[in-house]
Design a protein around this motif. Structure first.
Motif, PDB file in Angstrom:
ATOM      1  N   ALA A 105       0.875  -1.176   0.000  1.00  0.00           N
ATOM      2  CA  ALA A 105       0.000   0.000   0.000  1.00  0.00           C
ATOM      3  C   ALA A 105       0.908   1.220   0.000  1.00  0.00           C
ATOM      4  N   VAL A 106       0.571   2.193  -0.826  1.00  0.00           N
ATOM      5  CA  VAL A 106       1.347   3.429  -0.864  1.00  0.00           C
ATOM      6  C   VAL A 106       0.491   4.520  -0.236  1.00  0.00           C
ATOM      7  N   ARG A 107       1.068   5.207   0.719  1.00  0.00           N
ATOM      8  CA  ARG A 107       0.275   6.211   1.457  1.00  0.00           C
ATOM      9  C   ARG A 107       0.945   7.578   1.446  1.00  0.00           C
ATOM     10  N   SER A 108       0.118   8.589   1.225  1.00  0.00           N
ATOM     11  CA  SER A 108       0.622   9.965   1.431  1.00  0.00           C
ATOM     12  C   SER A 108      -0.185  10.632   2.535  1.00  0.00           C
ATOM     13  N   GLY A 109      -1.448  10.974   2.233  1.00  0.00           N
ATOM     14  CA  GLY A 109      -2.278  11.641   3.239  1.00  0.00           C
ATOM     15  C   GLY A 109      -3.196  10.698   3.996  1.00  0.00           C
ATOM     16  N   GLY A 110      -3.319   9.448   3.545  1.00  0.00           N
ATOM     17  CA  GLY A 110      -4.133   8.443   4.245  1.00  0.00           C
ATOM     18  C   GLY A 110      -5.633   8.706   4.175  1.00  0.00           C
ATOM     19  N   HIS A 111      -6.098   9.427   3.162  1.00  0.00           N
ATOM     20  CA  HIS A 111      -7.522   9.787   3.097  1.00  0.00           C
ATOM     21  C   HIS A 111      -8.322   8.958   2.089  1.00  0.00           C
ATOM     22  N   GLY A 166      -7.436  19.712  -3.680  1.00  0.00           N
ATOM     23  CA  GLY A 166      -8.783  19.429  -3.201  1.00  0.00           C
ATOM     24  C   GLY A 166      -9.220  20.392  -2.104  1.00  0.00           C
ATOM     25  N   GLN A 167     -10.427  20.189  -1.628  1.00  0.00           N
ATOM     26  CA  GLN A 167     -10.994  21.126  -0.654  1.00  0.00           C
ATOM     27  C   GLN A 167     -10.544  20.857   0.778  1.00  0.00           C
ATOM     28  N   CYS A 168     -10.196  19.619   1.057  1.00  0.00           N
ATOM     29  CA  CYS A 168      -9.884  19.260   2.448  1.00  0.00           C
ATOM     30  C   CYS A 168      -8.394  19.448   2.726  1.00  0.00           C
ATOM     31  N   VAL A 171      -6.074  16.186   3.200  1.00  0.00           N
ATOM     32  CA  VAL A 171      -5.883  15.213   2.118  1.00  0.00           C
ATOM     33  C   VAL A 171      -4.478  15.348   1.541  1.00  0.00           C
ATOM     34  N   GLY A 172      -3.871  14.223   1.205  1.00  0.00           N
ATOM     35  CA  GLY A 172      -2.543  14.256   0.613  1.00  0.00           C
ATOM     36  C   GLY A 172      -2.572  14.957  -0.741  1.00  0.00           C
ATOM     37  N   ALA A 173      -1.654  15.907  -0.930  1.00  0.00           N
ATOM     38  CA  ALA A 173      -1.606  16.615  -2.216  1.00  0.00           C
ATOM     39  C   ALA A 173      -1.267  15.638  -3.339  1.00  0.00           C
ATOM     40  N   GLY A 181      -8.399  15.232  -8.822  1.00  0.00           N
ATOM     41  CA  GLY A 181      -8.286  16.391  -7.952  1.00  0.00           C
ATOM     42  C   GLY A 181      -9.268  17.500  -8.274  1.00  0.00           C
ATOM     43  N   LEU A 182     -10.340  17.553  -7.493  1.00  0.00           N
ATOM     44  CA  LEU A 182     -11.369  18.580  -7.670  1.00  0.00           C
ATOM     45  C   LEU A 182     -11.391  19.454  -6.427  1.00  0.00           C
ATOM     46  N   GLY A 183     -11.372  20.762  -6.647  1.00  0.00           N
ATOM     47  CA  GLY A 183     -11.289  21.639  -5.483  1.00  0.00           C
ATOM     48  C   GLY A 183     -12.005  22.953  -5.674  1.00  0.00           C
ATOM     49  N   VAL A 232       5.374   4.411  -7.039  1.00  0.00           N
ATOM     50  CA  VAL A 232       5.360   5.286  -5.861  1.00  0.00           C
ATOM     51  C   VAL A 232       5.826   6.666  -6.308  1.00  0.00           C
ATOM     52  N   THR A 233       4.946   7.642  -6.227  1.00  0.00           N
ATOM     53  CA  THR A 233       5.377   9.010  -6.504  1.00  0.00           C
ATOM     54  C   THR A 233       6.075   9.539  -5.255  1.00  0.00           C
ATOM     55  N   THR A 234       7.306   9.995  -5.438  1.00  0.00           N
ATOM     56  CA  THR A 234       8.060  10.460  -4.268  1.00  0.00           C
ATOM     57  C   THR A 234       8.079  11.993  -4.163  1.00  0.00           C
ATOM     58  N   ILE A 441     -17.572   6.469 -11.901  1.00  0.00           N
ATOM     59  CA  ILE A 441     -16.973   6.616 -10.570  1.00  0.00           C
ATOM     60  C   ILE A 441     -15.706   7.449 -10.694  1.00  0.00           C
ATOM     61  N   TYR A 442     -15.586   8.439  -9.834  1.00  0.00           N
ATOM     62  CA  TYR A 442     -14.371   9.251  -9.780  1.00  0.00           C
ATOM     63  C   TYR A 442     -13.362   8.496  -8.915  1.00  0.00           C
ATOM     64  N   ALA A 443     -12.169   8.246  -9.492  1.00  0.00           N
ATOM     65  CA  ALA A 443     -11.167   7.401  -8.831  1.00  0.00           C
ATOM     66  C   ALA A 443     -10.929   7.794  -7.370  1.00  0.00           C
ATOM     67  N   ARG A 479      -1.684  -2.272  -6.463  1.00  0.00           N
ATOM     68  CA  ARG A 479      -3.091  -2.562  -6.723  1.00  0.00           C
ATOM     69  C   ARG A 479      -4.041  -2.045  -5.650  1.00  0.00           C
ATOM     70  N   ARG A 480      -3.497  -1.477  -4.573  1.00  0.00           N
ATOM     71  CA  ARG A 480      -4.430  -0.875  -3.607  1.00  0.00           C
ATOM     72  C   ARG A 480      -4.683   0.568  -4.044  1.00  0.00           C
ATOM     73  N   ASN A 481      -5.525   0.655  -5.059  1.00  0.00           N
ATOM     74  CA  ASN A 481      -5.830   1.948  -5.680  1.00  0.00           C
ATOM     75  C   ASN A 481      -7.028   1.771  -6.602  1.00  0.00           C
TER      76      ASN A 481
HETATM   77  C1  LIG Z   1     -12.193  14.301   4.209  1.00  0.00           C
HETATM   78  C2  LIG Z   1     -11.877  14.096   2.747  1.00  0.00           C
HETATM   79  C3  LIG Z   1     -12.006  15.159   1.881  1.00  0.00           C
HETATM   80  C4  LIG Z   1     -11.731  14.991   0.524  1.00  0.00           C
HETATM   81  N1  LIG Z   1     -11.852  16.068  -0.315  1.00  0.00           N
HETATM   82  C5  LIG Z   1     -11.564  15.922  -1.626  1.00  0.00           C
HETATM   83  C6  LIG Z   1     -11.672  17.032  -2.518  1.00  0.00           C
HETATM   84  O1  LIG Z   1     -12.043  18.129  -2.146  1.00  0.00           O
HETATM   85  N2  LIG Z   1     -11.386  16.823  -3.830  1.00  0.00           N
HETATM   86  C7  LIG Z   1     -10.996  15.609  -4.305  1.00  0.00           C
HETATM   87  O2  LIG Z   1     -10.750  15.504  -5.505  1.00  0.00           O
HETATM   88  N3  LIG Z   1     -10.875  14.551  -3.476  1.00  0.00           N
HETATM   89  C8  LIG Z   1     -11.144  14.680  -2.162  1.00  0.00           C
HETATM   90  N4  LIG Z   1     -11.039  13.605  -1.326  1.00  0.00           N
HETATM   91  C9  LIG Z   1     -10.636  12.309  -1.870  1.00  0.00           C
HETATM   92  C10 LIG Z   1      -9.118  12.228  -1.953  1.00  0.00           C
HETATM   93  O3  LIG Z   1      -8.679  12.990  -3.046  1.00  0.00           O
HETATM   94  C11 LIG Z   1      -8.660  10.788  -2.181  1.00  0.00           C
HETATM   95  O4  LIG Z   1      -9.094   9.996  -1.137  1.00  0.00           O
HETATM   96  C12 LIG Z   1      -7.154  10.751  -2.349  1.00  0.00           C
HETATM   97  O5  LIG Z   1      -6.788   9.556  -2.974  1.00  0.00           O
HETATM   98  C13 LIG Z   1      -6.487  10.863  -1.004  1.00  0.00           C
HETATM   99  O6  LIG Z   1      -5.118  10.949  -1.131  1.00  0.00           O
HETATM  100  P1  LIG Z   1      -4.226  10.707   0.175  1.00  0.00           P
HETATM  101  O7  LIG Z   1      -2.829  10.809  -0.241  1.00  0.00           O
HETATM  102  O8  LIG Z   1      -4.718  11.559   1.280  1.00  0.00           O
HETATM  103  O9  LIG Z   1      -4.675   9.244   0.572  1.00  0.00           O
HETATM  104  P2  LIG Z   1      -3.923   7.846   0.681  1.00  0.00           P
HETATM  105  O10 LIG Z   1      -4.912   6.995   1.373  1.00  0.00           O
HETATM  106  O11 LIG Z   1      -2.583   8.003   1.259  1.00  0.00           O
HETATM  107  O12 LIG Z   1      -3.804   7.418  -0.825  1.00  0.00           O
HETATM  108  C14 LIG Z   1      -4.936   7.327  -1.636  1.00  0.00           C
HETATM  109  C15 LIG Z   1      -4.622   6.571  -2.912  1.00  0.00           C
HETATM  110  O13 LIG Z   1      -3.603   7.263  -3.622  1.00  0.00           O
HETATM  111  C16 LIG Z   1      -2.439   6.459  -3.698  1.00  0.00           C
HETATM  112  N5  LIG Z   1      -1.265   7.265  -3.378  1.00  0.00           N
HETATM  113  C17 LIG Z   1      -1.169   8.169  -2.382  1.00  0.00           C
HETATM  114  N6  LIG Z   1       0.049   8.692  -2.376  1.00  0.00           N
HETATM  115  C18 LIG Z   1       0.728   8.103  -3.365  1.00  0.00           C
HETATM  116  C19 LIG Z   1       2.051   8.218  -3.838  1.00  0.00           C
HETATM  117  N7  LIG Z   1       2.912   9.062  -3.265  1.00  0.00           N
HETATM  118  N8  LIG Z   1       2.437   7.454  -4.890  1.00  0.00           N
HETATM  119  C20 LIG Z   1       1.572   6.598  -5.462  1.00  0.00           C
HETATM  120  N9  LIG Z   1       0.306   6.434  -5.054  1.00  0.00           N
HETATM  121  C21 LIG Z   1      -0.103   7.187  -4.010  1.00  0.00           C
HETATM  122  C22 LIG Z   1      -2.614   5.377  -2.672  1.00  0.00           C
HETATM  123  O14 LIG Z   1      -1.914   4.215  -2.986  1.00  0.00           O
HETATM  124  C23 LIG Z   1      -4.106   5.165  -2.663  1.00  0.00           C
HETATM  125  O15 LIG Z   1      -4.487   4.321  -3.706  1.00  0.00           O
HETATM  126  C24 LIG Z   1     -11.317  13.733   0.032  1.00  0.00           C
HETATM  127  C25 LIG Z   1     -11.184  12.661   0.928  1.00  0.00           C
HETATM  128  C26 LIG Z   1     -11.461  12.843   2.258  1.00  0.00           C
HETATM  129  C27 LIG Z   1     -11.316  11.688   3.189  1.00  0.00           C
END
Ligand SMILES: Cc1cc2nc3c(=O)[nH]c(=O)nc-3n(C[C@H](O)[C@H](O)[C@H](O)COP(=O)(O)OP(=O)(O)OC[C@H]3O[C@@H](n4cnc5c(N)ncnc54)[C@H](O)[C@@H]3O)c2cc1C
Length: 489
Positions: A105-111, A166-168, A171-173, A181-183, A232-234, A441-443, A479-481
């Motif tokens: 699993a690859v994580r940035s913001g965990g959202h 995005g708006q939140c 959330v991981g950039a 990415g909708l904001g 993995v985007t670094t 479905i929006y990814a 594949r966790r995406n």
């Molecule tokens: C409270 C909340 C508000 C939100 N608001 C918006 C919004 O306004 N607009 C919008 O478009 N979306 C919004 N989202 C959805 C959000 O864009 C997605 O959930 C996004 O994938 C979250 O990215 P993350 O890095 O925080 O999450 P993560 O859980 O870390 O990652 C999400 C997905 O992206 C992949 N990923 C993350 N980082 C990397 C990396 N560095 N390299 C490769 N893959 C990576 C992960 O593997 C996973 O599949 C919101 C979600 C939440 C929970």
């Protein structure tokens, strides 16, 4: 190497179909428990890392494995979480996961809505990587993958600039950009992925690529909407826009006006200028009905919009003001249920609809009436303006039809005895609001699987993305995406 076959995918998806049980999407069912790995091998991995490897025996494990949306259907128990100290740590983690056939699993913001940032294998957690540099002359930000949208807004705001994210704020950039990415500013400047200029990517075969329109035009196209599939985007580089102040905040209405406000919101947004975006949230909890808005434009246009909003129904409270974009962007996310301790579990269901029809309004009002106070229903990302002018095949993110909208039901609870009841409520909401045909479905908001599978995610771009996936990740290592299963997996 872990070979996850198409048959496994279909079996797991079928077993969990019909609701939020979509942990199968992207490759896994719930927390099966981590596979056994030789402790000496784990120690060798830790010795190679600049960052930290968190294991089940560590006090930090419970916190480190958790992500924002967390419930019995999405919970994962990783073998370990690699908290990256630099880019090389991501390479080491990929090598290790390959050697021991661990699901990554690859994580940035965990959202992620389906907890894709955690797994029962190895988590590559980029969130410690926070470096941001701004080139105000060229209006470009370069950031490491662990930055949140709010952190970028704050850093570039010091130069009178704004990011298109995005708006939140939490959330991981990187995550938001890789999925589209909708904001707040998409009506003016498009999706986040439209403003992406380059990414550095560690691929499944551990190459590190600088991906941009010149070096890898095809892969760069795929990174903008389906990017989590390819590595993995670094770090990334993105275009910034020049806006100093916006007018924004919340306008509250009485819950008894729900139907009128929903109709009024639909009319308001149908004619919205590019510089205006609003999200409507409805809850029986402390926040009530509130329209969160952001406007960038002339004062006369703003005043006209305010007059329209105030004529929808009588506002009971207004907290709107002119402010730096970063301050606006820092506000709490709409899906947070309010003050008080963090809930143990969180879940969300989302649906993409072409229009806000009377049927949709009726269902939302009906569901609100029966909802528990922690439920927040919402209408977000009303599609209009620049994001819709970009052609669906210009990037991998295709869902750009004007007047479409994302509906969501977010809920949170702590009493584990109510797990099934709570998740069943979300399943029902989804059943009621899913479109009966042409489902898209929006990814970034995937919470369920359709019969059309990944074609619902990527529409006309699917075949081109499949070819890219076959080329860059033929074993579906990532594949966790919002997943494109390669042809021979
Ligand atoms: C409270 C909340 C508000 C939100 N608001 C918006 C919004 O306004 N607009 C919008 O478009 N979306 C919004 N989202 C959805 C959000 O864009 C997605 O959930 C996004 O994938 C979250 O990215 P993350 O890095 O925080 O999450 P993560 O859980 O870390 O990652 C999400 C997905 O992206 C992949 N990923 C993350 N980082 C990397 C990396 N560095 N390299 C490769 N893959 C990576 C992960 O593997 C996973 O599949 C919101 C979600 C939440 C929970």
């Amino acid at each position: 190497m872990n070979t996850f076959t198409r048959r496994d995918f279909i079996q797991q998806t079928a077993a969990l179909s019909g609701g939020l049980g979509c942990a199968a999407i992207g490759g896994l069912t719930g927390a099966a428990g981590p596979p056994e790995i030789n402790p000496a091998a784990l120690a060798r991995l830790q010795a190679k890392l600049k960052g930290r490897l968190v294991l089940a025996s560590d006090a930090a494990y419970e916190t480190a494995r958790r992500v924002f949306y967390w419930n019995p259907r999405t919970e994962q128990k990783p073998v370990g979480i690699v908290q990256c100290g630099d880019e090389e740590d991501a390479v080491r983690a990929v090598e290790f996961a390959r050697e021991f056939s661990l699901e990554v699993a690859v994580r940035s913001g965990g959202h992620s809505h389906l907890a894709w940032g955690s797994s029962n294998g190895l988590v590559i957690d980029l969130s410690p990587l926070k470096r941001i540099s701004v080139d105000p002359e060229r209006r470009i930000v370069r950031a490491q993958a662990g930055v949140t949208s709010g952190e970028v807004a704050r850093a570039v705001g010091e130069h009178g600039l704004v990011p298109v994210l995005g708006q939140c704020p939490g959330v991981g950039a990187t995550g938001v950009t890789l999925g589209g990415g909708l904001g707040w500013l998409s009506g003016l400047f498009g999706a986040s992925c439209d403003n992406l200029l380059s990414t550095r990517v560690v691929t499944a075969d551990t190459r590190t690529l600088e991906v941009n329109a010149e070096t890898h035009p095809d892969l760069f196209w795929g990174m903008r909407g389906a990017g989590a599939n390819f590595g993995v985007t670094t770090s990334f580089e993105a275009r910034l826009q020049s806006i100093d102040q916006v007018f924004g905040g919340d306008i509250h209405f009485a819950v008894s006006d729900a139907r009128t406000v929903l109709r009024g919101f639909s009319d308001l947004m149908y004619e919205a200028p590019d510089g205006f975006q609003a999200t409507l949230n409805l809850t029986l909890g402390e926040r009530g009905i509130f329209l969160s808005l952001c406007h960038s434009g002339e004062e006369t246009e703003r005043d006209q919009l305010l007059r329209k909003i105030r004529s929808i129904a009588k506002p009971i409270k207004e907290a709107v003001r002119r402010q730096p974009f970063a301050d606006h962007a820092e506000k709490a996310a709409a899906t947070n249920s309010g003050r008080g301790p963090s809930p143990t579990f969180r879940a969300i269901q989302t649906v993409y609809r072409d229009r806000i029809t009377d049927d949709v309004i009726d269902i939302i009002v009906d569901q609100l009436t029966n909802a528990s106070p922690d439920v927040i229903l919402g209408l977000s990302h009303y599609m209009h303006g620049e994001v819709c002018r970009v052609k669906p095949d210009a990037t991998a993110f295709p869902h750009r039809a004007a007047h479409s909208v994302h509906l969501r039901a977010a809920f949170a609870w702590s009493d584990s005895k109510t797990n099934e009841q709570r998740l069943a409520w979300g399943d029902k909401w989804l059943r009621l609001l899913r479109p009966t045909s042409d489902e898209r479905i929006y990814a970034n908001y995937q919470t369920y699987e359709t019969k059309a599978g990944s074609r619902s995610l990527f529409g006309p771009n699917y075949d081109r993305l499949l070819a890219l996936k076959n080329q860059y990740d033929p074993t579906n290592f990532f594949r966790r995406n919002a997943n494109i299963a390669p042809s021979r997996s």
